[in-house]
Design a protein around this motif. Sequence first.
Motif, mmCIF file in Angstrom:
data_model
loop_
_atom_site.group_PDB
_atom_site.id
_atom_site.type_symbol
_atom_site.label_atom_id
_atom_site.label_comp_id
_atom_site.label_asym_id
_atom_site.label_seq_id
_atom_site.Cartn_x
_atom_site.Cartn_y
_atom_site.Cartn_z
ATOM 1 N N ILE A 97 -49.422 -128.522 60.799
ATOM 2 C CA ILE A 97 -50.232 -129.500 60.060
ATOM 3 C C ILE A 97 -51.092 -130.320 61.014
ATOM 4 O O ILE A 97 -52.272 -130.587 60.745
ATOM 5 C CB ILE A 97 -49.315 -130.424 59.222
ATOM 6 C CG1 ILE A 97 -48.693 -129.631 58.068
ATOM 7 C CG2 ILE A 97 -50.099 -131.617 58.685
ATOM 8 C CD1 ILE A 97 -47.642 -130.408 57.303
ATOM 9 N N SER A 98 -50.516 -130.715 62.148
ATOM 10 C CA SER A 98 -51.273 -131.526 63.095
ATOM 11 C C SER A 98 -52.427 -130.738 63.703
ATOM 12 O O SER A 98 -53.512 -131.291 63.939
ATOM 13 C CB SER A 98 -50.348 -132.059 64.186
ATOM 14 O OG SER A 98 -49.839 -131.013 64.979
ATOM 15 N N LEU A 99 -52.221 -129.447 63.953
ATOM 16 C CA LEU A 99 -53.311 -128.627 64.484
ATOM 17 C C LEU A 99 -54.427 -128.467 63.458
ATOM 18 O O LEU A 99 -55.619 -128.497 63.804
ATOM 19 C CB LEU A 99 -52.781 -127.261 64.916
ATOM 20 C CG LEU A 99 -51.876 -127.248 66.152
ATOM 21 C CD1 LEU A 99 -51.326 -125.846 66.397
ATOM 22 C CD2 LEU A 99 -52.630 -127.748 67.376
ATOM 23 N N PHE A 100 -54.060 -128.288 62.200
ATOM 24 C CA PHE A 100 -55.073 -128.208 61.139
ATOM 25 C C PHE A 100 -55.852 -129.522 61.057
ATOM 26 O O PHE A 100 -57.090 -129.530 60.945
ATOM 27 C CB PHE A 100 -54.416 -127.904 59.796
ATOM 28 C CG PHE A 100 -55.383 -127.912 58.635
ATOM 29 C CD1 PHE A 100 -56.210 -126.833 58.400
ATOM 30 C CD2 PHE A 100 -55.476 -129.025 57.806
ATOM 31 C CE1 PHE A 100 -57.117 -126.847 57.339
ATOM 32 C CE2 PHE A 100 -56.372 -129.052 56.746
ATOM 33 C CZ PHE A 100 -57.197 -127.957 56.515
ATOM 34 N N GLY A 101 -55.132 -130.650 61.122
ATOM 35 C CA GLY A 101 -55.802 -131.944 61.065
ATOM 36 C C GLY A 101 -56.730 -132.166 62.245
ATOM 37 O O GLY A 101 -57.819 -132.737 62.095
ATOM 38 N N SER A 102 -56.318 -131.712 63.430
ATOM 39 C CA SER A 102 -57.175 -131.859 64.606
ATOM 40 C C SER A 102 -58.437 -131.016 64.474
ATOM 41 O O SER A 102 -59.535 -131.451 64.853
ATOM 42 C CB SER A 102 -56.408 -131.449 65.868
ATOM 43 O OG SER A 102 -55.334 -132.339 66.118
ATOM 44 N N THR A 103 -58.293 -129.795 63.946
ATOM 45 C CA THR A 103 -59.470 -128.952 63.719
ATOM 46 C C THR A 103 -60.456 -129.635 62.789
ATOM 47 O O THR A 103 -61.669 -129.662 63.033
ATOM 48 C CB THR A 103 -59.050 -127.595 63.127
ATOM 49 O OG1 THR A 103 -58.110 -126.958 63.995
ATOM 50 C CG2 THR A 103 -60.242 -126.694 62.922
ATOM 51 N N LEU A 104 -59.928 -130.212 61.713
ATOM 52 C CA LEU A 104 -60.776 -130.932 60.768
ATOM 53 C C LEU A 104 -61.439 -132.138 61.430
ATOM 54 O O LEU A 104 -62.631 -132.412 61.212
ATOM 55 C CB LEU A 104 -59.951 -131.375 59.567
ATOM 56 C CG LEU A 104 -60.664 -132.191 58.480
ATOM 57 C CD1 LEU A 104 -61.803 -131.388 57.871
ATOM 58 C CD2 LEU A 104 -59.679 -132.639 57.413
ATOM 59 N N ALA A 105 -60.675 -132.866 62.262
ATOM 60 C CA ALA A 105 -61.208 -134.070 62.896
ATOM 61 C C ALA A 105 -62.365 -133.744 63.829
ATOM 62 O O ALA A 105 -63.411 -134.411 63.797
ATOM 63 C CB ALA A 105 -60.094 -134.776 63.669
#
Length: 479
Positions: A97-105
């Motif tokens: 989830i954190s990697l997905f959020g970082s990609t989005l950020a």
Amino acid sequence: MSGSRGGAGPDGTESGPDANTDVDQGRALATLFLVVFVDLLGFGILIPVIPLYALSFGANEFVGSLLVAVYSLFQFVFAPLLGRLSDERGRRPVILISLFGSTLAWTLFGLAGELGSLVGAANGLVILFLARALAGAMGGNIATAQAYIADITPPEERARGLGLLGAAFGLGFIFGPAIGGLAASGPALDTVGALVPWAPITEFTLPSFVAAALTAVNLVVAAVVLPEPDRTRSETGDQSRIEALVGALRTPALGVLVVSFFVASFAFSAFESQFIFLTNDLLAFGTAENALLLTYFGVVIAVVQGGLVGPLTDRFGEYRLAVTGATVQFVTLGLVPFAADWGRSLELVAFAGLEPWQTGASVALALVATPLAFGNALTNVSLNALVSRTASAETQGGAFGLTQSAGSLARTVGPALAGALYSGVGFWTPFVVAGVLFGPVVVLLGRLERDALVTGDEPASASTGPAEPSDSEHVSGGR
């Protein structure tokens, strides 16, 4: 590291590789190394971009500094939450989830100009802040990665595993700015602009998109390769993060470690934030010269954390390494500005485009920076290892979240106060103050080591087996 070793956790529950027979320890460590490395690579890519990107939207220098600080602020808030969530729901889901959020950020960061106009903002500055806040929140996954290490390694090998994560940190900061500078160069902008003429490609947005692409690849690799380790599930209550922090500070061993982690992070971030100002003012160093010095500094930290910490821990134990590292920084930090100033008088040979006096100053700085980087590497890994050994098996993520949170808070306020000292008092003051701050850390850790020796809780070397912390040293870990 052998995948067949394991043992009981501090509370008597099974932890380590014997409790993770379905996890290939080597593969898991390699994947975690990649996850943390690429995560920090994305962060490092944007280091030279963020201030100028803010200025391009009409922000002043103060607002640009806030854009830098908001990352650490949100990491401070979310690190213990992600750590606790990983204790409850699993390490792998939180990492993904954190990697997905970082990609989005990082994607939002690159699209700030376009999205700003769509949401009605006068410019994209609001989007920049939202993107940085999201990236900081997702950056709290480091605590989960540390807890994963604790799940799959026996206590006597934990410092070595945490050292690998430290090496990933160092390498990310070494290569990230270089990649960011390359992405912002004219040839890269022309090539990518020709390939995707419909995309908003500028010197600010392309590094953001590169960071997003690398993180997306990281997400795919982790989803395919990284398994969920066995761990002790825990039932958590409704204790707030503030209550958990207060409770941790009241726990003798963990309280000392959290305070030490905060002070060490505060002091070292003060040094890092003012170093380029120092070399620019005293030595007329530009981006290339500073990049060379910082790269050398990062290489020393990576080598120590990734290769030397394990053998040194086997021989001396985490307590002694933590005390030694803090002592070295206490001595060397205050010498940095004077070494730069004194080194200008060393008329050495011209090298790599430097004037003879600049070469002399670089050598003087390197002589101080080498032990400083060595001490910083010892302190960081040893403190993390001690936190792991102090926490119970089911609260590893929460405990690491507390220390990561303390470090993020320190990195939020440390640079601001250091900048005030530099500009308001003198160029040497933030470095001397940073060094002095390590004095209390040495005293606190020394007392903790003494107490551990008296009670028999000193972590032993791998040849004698680990000592288990007493019940009084078990912590709530964010509950």
